[in-house]
Design an enzyme around this catalytic site. Structure first.
Site, PDB file in Angstrom:
ATOM      1  N   GLU A   1      -7.441  -5.707  -0.614  1.00  0.00           N
ATOM      2  CA  GLU A   1      -6.814  -5.353   0.948  1.00  0.00           C
ATOM      3  C   GLU A   1      -8.052  -5.002   1.710  1.00  0.00           C
ATOM      4  OE1 GLU A   1      -2.079  -4.334  -0.050  1.00  0.00           O
ATOM      5  OE2 GLU A   1      -3.587  -3.038   0.092  1.00  0.00           O
TER       6      GLU A   1
ATOM      7  N   ASP B   1       2.217  10.055 -10.403  1.00  0.00           N
ATOM      8  CA  ASP B   1       1.052   9.866 -11.017  1.00  0.00           C
ATOM      9  C   ASP B   1       0.386  10.908 -11.977  1.00  0.00           C
ATOM     10  OD1 ASP B   1       0.850   7.432  -9.634  1.00  0.00           O
ATOM     11  OD2 ASP B   1      -0.516   8.202  -8.094  1.00  0.00           O
TER      12      ASP B   1
ATOM     13  N   GLN C   1       6.786   3.570  -6.366  1.00  0.00           N
ATOM     14  CA  GLN C   1       8.013   3.571  -6.549  1.00  0.00           C
ATOM     15  C   GLN C   1       8.405   4.431  -7.977  1.00  0.00           C
ATOM     16  OE1 GLN C   1      11.239   2.645  -5.972  1.00  0.00           O
ATOM     17  NE2 GLN C   1      10.530   2.057  -4.077  1.00  0.00           N
TER      18      GLN C   1
END
Length: 464
Positions: A187, A326, A338
């Site tokens: 990205e 995480d 999510q």
């Protein structure tokens, strides 16, 4: 007069309700707090910053599309209607699992915080795979500070190229290297290409960003977007290459300095890339709090520093401590928003069930909502179950999902407005940089001097 550190206890006097402390206001922590809004508990959210960061859009802030306020609403404002919830700014310095107390430091002011249930959701930091010195010249993409610094470096590079008469040095300023070909790296590379080829058109008089900008995407793996199906990987690679992005795979970074980057590659021409702007988007590791609590509990951590938890997301031997997002290692779950959201909600539901007398340890079940990545304007890929979507339809799906996931109506309106300007027009609404941002941890003069000192070496290499 310097204020000496004080030891205080912020527990509300006379409170007899169950005390839940949530450390971290990312996706896991914030959604856990929201899930407890009607529970008969007192909730305290502790975070080192005052905002909830929507990390999936951080790269758009770095490339001038969004402002920091668009993707980072204040935690206190988000939780203002939850009367059972308070917010504390600070870093957790120590955890006493036996006494069920935390030591929190807020700019030198130390306090203790007692809990009955603890939720740890401090997320992940950038990993440099044993080379923390790389961070000085190749910032990561994990915080607002990182994004502001990168915005300064990216736009500052074009400004420096505009005033540089030496074509060799101008090439250095106009070369951008992105390390890591996962979603963030892809990205970023795509947006820098859009910036150079479209948004900066006719902005400069001495340089042509369209023809002079070089964008390099590196990864040590043999594929980009490794978590996506192969057809989507190939489509993304083709699109990036059509935009002028050079993709080099199986390329391991061995050195980073002010003037460029060294790579372990078979092609001698790739072993050294002279570039003023380097961006690190390769790899993450759990925050330091993971190892702290694991050491205190005698628990194990994986290679990324994530805590090995029980199936219900609790710390082994301490069912009153949940580790989510995480920070937890469970069933090889990916580091996605999510996962954090669902595990945070799972912890909150477990707390409510326990207060209702149900002590059953129910395992956490993750529901895969799919993964998405944008490549450029009007181009994105999405993998949702068996569904594979790309192109303009994938881009529209990406817009809708991310707009809906933002926290707060005001943020959605602001983001939609800036997207309209950036995607339908030619401009970048958030191009403001400051001297502090341009080179951030280094003074701008030091960076310019470092690049200039290499002029002779660059010229020699070109001549040879």
């Amino acid at each position: 007069m310097t204020r000496s550190p004080a030891l205080t206890d912020p527990d509300p006097p006379g409170s007899t309700r169950h005390r839940v402390v949530i450390v971290g206001a990312g996706f896991g922590g914030l959604f856990a707090a929201k899930a407890l809004r009607r529970a008969d508990v007192d909730v305290t959210v502790v975070d080192r910053t005052n905002h909830h960061l929507f990390q999936p859009l951080l790269y758009q802030m770095a490339t001038g599309i969004l402002a920091e306020g668009d993707i980072a609403p204040p935690v206190r404002d988000v939780l203002r209607r939850q009367r059972n919830t308070s917010v504390m700014l600070g870093d957790v310095e120590a955890i006493d699992l036996d006494a069920r107390r935390l030591t929190v430091d807020t700019v030198g002011l130390r306090s203790t915080l007692a809990y009955d249930t603890l939720i740890l959701a401090t997320g992940a930091d950038q990993s440099y795979f044993g080379h923390p010195e790389f961070a000085r010249y190749a910032p990561g993409m994990k915080t607002i500070d990182h994004a502001l610094e990168l915005r300064g470096r990216i736009f500052g590079a074009f400004e420096m190229a505009e005033r540089e008469p030496d074509p060799t040095l101008r090439r250095v300023w106009l070369t951008f290297v992105v390390v890591g070909a996962g979603p963030t790296g892809v990205e970023l590379a795509g947006q820098i290409a859009e910036l150079a080829h479209r948004s900066l058109h006719r902005n400069f008089r001495r340089i042509d960003p369209l023809t002079e900008t070089r964008i390099v995407l590196l990864d040590a793996l043999e594929t980009i977007l490794a978590s996506f199906p192969e057809p989507l990987q190939r489509r993304a690679a083709r699109r990036l290459e059509r935009m002028g992005v050079e993709i080099h795979l199986g390329a391991m970074v061995t050195g980073v300095d002010a003037r460029g980057i060294d790579i372990s590659a078979e092609d001698p021409q790739l072993r050294r890339i002279e570039a003023a702007t380097k961006i690190w988007a390769a790899g993450v590791e759990a925050s330091a709090l993971g190892r702290m609590v694991a050491d205190a509990a005698g628990a194990s951590v994986d290679r990324a520093g994530r805590v090995e938890v029980e199936p219900d997301c609790t710390l082994p031997g301490h069912s009153e401590v949940f580790v989510v997002g995480d920070l937890m290692a469970l069933d090889r779950l990916p580091g996605l928003a999510q996962v954090a959201i669902q595990s945070g909600r799972h912890a909150a539901r477990t707390i409510v069930r326990r207060l209702d007398g149900d002590a059953t340890a129910r395992p956490f079940r993750y529901r895969d909502r799919g993964t998405m990545a944008t490549i450029s304007r009007f181009e994105a890929i999405a993998s949702i179950g068996r569904l594979r979507v790309s192109g303009f339809v994938g881009w529209l799906m990406w817009l809708a999902v991310h707009l809906f996931a933002l926290t707060g109506f005001k943020n959605r309106v602001a983001v939609l407005s800036n997207w309209t300007i950036a995607f339908l027009g030619h401009g970048r609404p958030q191009r403001t940089i400051t001297t502090q941002q341009v080179f951030a941890r280094q003074a701008s003069e030091a960076q310019v001097a470092a690049v200039t000192r290499g002029a002779a070496a660059f010229t020699h290499r070109d001549d040879s």
